[in-house]
Design a protein around this motif. Structure first.
Motif, mmCIF file in Angstrom:
data_model
loop_
_atom_site.group_PDB
_atom_site.id
_atom_site.type_symbol
_atom_site.label_atom_id
_atom_site.label_comp_id
_atom_site.label_asym_id
_atom_site.label_seq_id
_atom_site.Cartn_x
_atom_site.Cartn_y
_atom_site.Cartn_z
ATOM 1 N N ILE A 130 2.753 1.567 -3.422
ATOM 2 C CA ILE A 130 1.831 1.953 -4.494
ATOM 3 C C ILE A 130 1.494 3.433 -4.381
ATOM 4 O O ILE A 130 1.496 4.172 -5.379
ATOM 5 N N THR A 144 0.821 -1.210 0.000
ATOM 6 C CA THR A 144 0.000 0.000 0.000
ATOM 7 C C THR A 144 0.852 1.257 0.000
ATOM 8 O O THR A 144 0.619 2.190 -0.776
ATOM 9 N N ASN A 154 -6.844 0.837 -7.693
ATOM 10 C CA ASN A 154 -7.025 -0.065 -6.556
ATOM 11 C C ASN A 154 -8.386 -0.730 -6.688
ATOM 12 O O ASN A 154 -9.418 -0.072 -6.590
ATOM 13 N N TYR A 162 -4.310 -4.479 -7.368
ATOM 14 C CA TYR A 162 -4.009 -3.285 -8.155
ATOM 15 C C TYR A 162 -3.801 -3.651 -9.619
ATOM 16 O O TYR A 162 -3.400 -4.767 -9.938
ATOM 17 N N ILE A 189 -2.812 3.761 -11.919
ATOM 18 C CA ILE A 189 -2.714 2.623 -11.007
ATOM 19 C C ILE A 189 -4.020 2.589 -10.237
ATOM 20 O O ILE A 189 -4.294 3.458 -9.419
#
Length: 231
Positions: A202, A199, A216, A222, A214
Motif C-alpha cells: 500500500i 502495509t 488507512n 484501507y 488510499i
C-alpha cells in the motif's frame, strides 16, 4: 509444464524446494550462484523465478531487476532478510512476492500455485480484473493491457500493485481489511503471508501514484476515497 528457475545457494534447501515443486507438478531448474542463474535465464523462458538475495557472487536484487526488465516472468524473493526496509527494497525491484526465511514449503507451493493460476487466467483471457478502462481523477488503468497511467505517462507498477489498485477501485468507498486484500491479491490464507506485506505494498502504491486517496482506516483496513468510472 510450467518452468521455474530456482536460485538458492544453500544446497540442501535448494534440493528440498526443487523436489517439493516437482512433486507439485512443476519443472524446476536449480541454480546455486548468480552467474549460473543468469546463464540459465538467458537461455530459457521461465514462468517464475524464485531467488535468494544474499548470494556468494552478488545480489539477488540485481538479478531480480534484470528478470523484471526482461519481461513478464513472475518473481519471488526467498531470503533471510526480513525487515520492512528489506521488503521494500525487494518490492522496489518489481517482485511479485517476498518470503522471509524460515518458511513453510507448503506455503511456498501455495504461493506458486496462486501465481500460476493468475498466469493461466491471463493467458486464457479469463481474468475478471482486466476487461475495460477504469478512471479515477488523473489516473487510469487500461485493464486489457494491464497498464496504469497518470497524466498520460505510464506508471511503473508491478503486477501485484496493479492488481491491488484494481481491487481498491472495484471497491471504491468500501473499507477492505488486510485479510480481504491478502486473500484476493495473494490468493492464500492470510496467516501464511507476512503481516507487513499489505502495509508495504500500500505504501509503495501510494508513493508511485502520488495520491492520498488510499486511506488507512485505523484498525479496519484501507479504502479508495476517490470516484471511479469505467469506459
Amino acid at each position: 509444464m510450467q518452468e521455474i528457475l530456482l536460485l538458492e545457494d544453500d544446497e540442501a534447501l535448494n534440493r528440498g524446494i526443487t523436489l517439493t515443486l516437482q512433486k507439485a507438478g512443476y519443472q524446476v531448474t536449480p541454480a546455486f550462484t548468480l552467474s549460473e542463474a543468469e546463464a540459465c535465464f538467458s537461455r530459457n523462458a521461465y514462468a517464475l523465478v524464485i531467488s535468494d538475495i544474499t548470494l556468494p557472487d552478488g545480489s539477488g536484487l540485481d538479478f531480480g531487476r534484470r528478470v523484471r526488465e526482461a519481461g513478464s516472468t513472475y518473481l519471488i524473493y526467498l531470503t533471510a532478510l526480513d525487515s520492512e526496509a528489506d521488503m521494500v527494497n525487494g518490492y522496489d525491484t518489481g517482485a511479485d512476492d517476498y518470503i522471509a526465511k524460515p518458511f513453510s514449503l507448503m506455503v511456498l507451493v501455495s504461493k506458486v500455485n496462486a501465481l500460476m493460476k493468475r498466469l493461466n487466467g491471463s493467458a486464457n483471457g479469463a481474468s475478471a480484473d482486466f476487461k475495460n478502462l477504469m478512471i479515477s481523477g488523473d489516473i487510469q488503468i487500461n485493464c486489457q493491457e494491464m497498464k496504469a497511467c497518470k497524466d498520460g505517462k505510464e506508471l511503473p507498477l508491478s503486477k501485484k500493485e496493479l492488481q491491488l489498485l484494481v481491487y481498491l477501485w472495484e471497491n471504491a468507498g468500501r473499507i477492505l481489511s488486510k485479510e480481504k486484500i491478502l486473500d484476493h491479491i495473494w490468493d492464500v490464507d492470510g496467516q501464511f503471508v507476512d503481516e507487513n506485506t499489505v502495509t508495504v505494498n500500500i505504501s509503495r502504491l501510494k508513493n508511485k501514484l502520488g495520491t492520498d486517496e488510499i486511506s488507512n482506516v485505523r484498525g479496519l483496513g484501507y479504502l479508495w476515497t476517490g470516484n471511479v468510472t469505467r469506459t
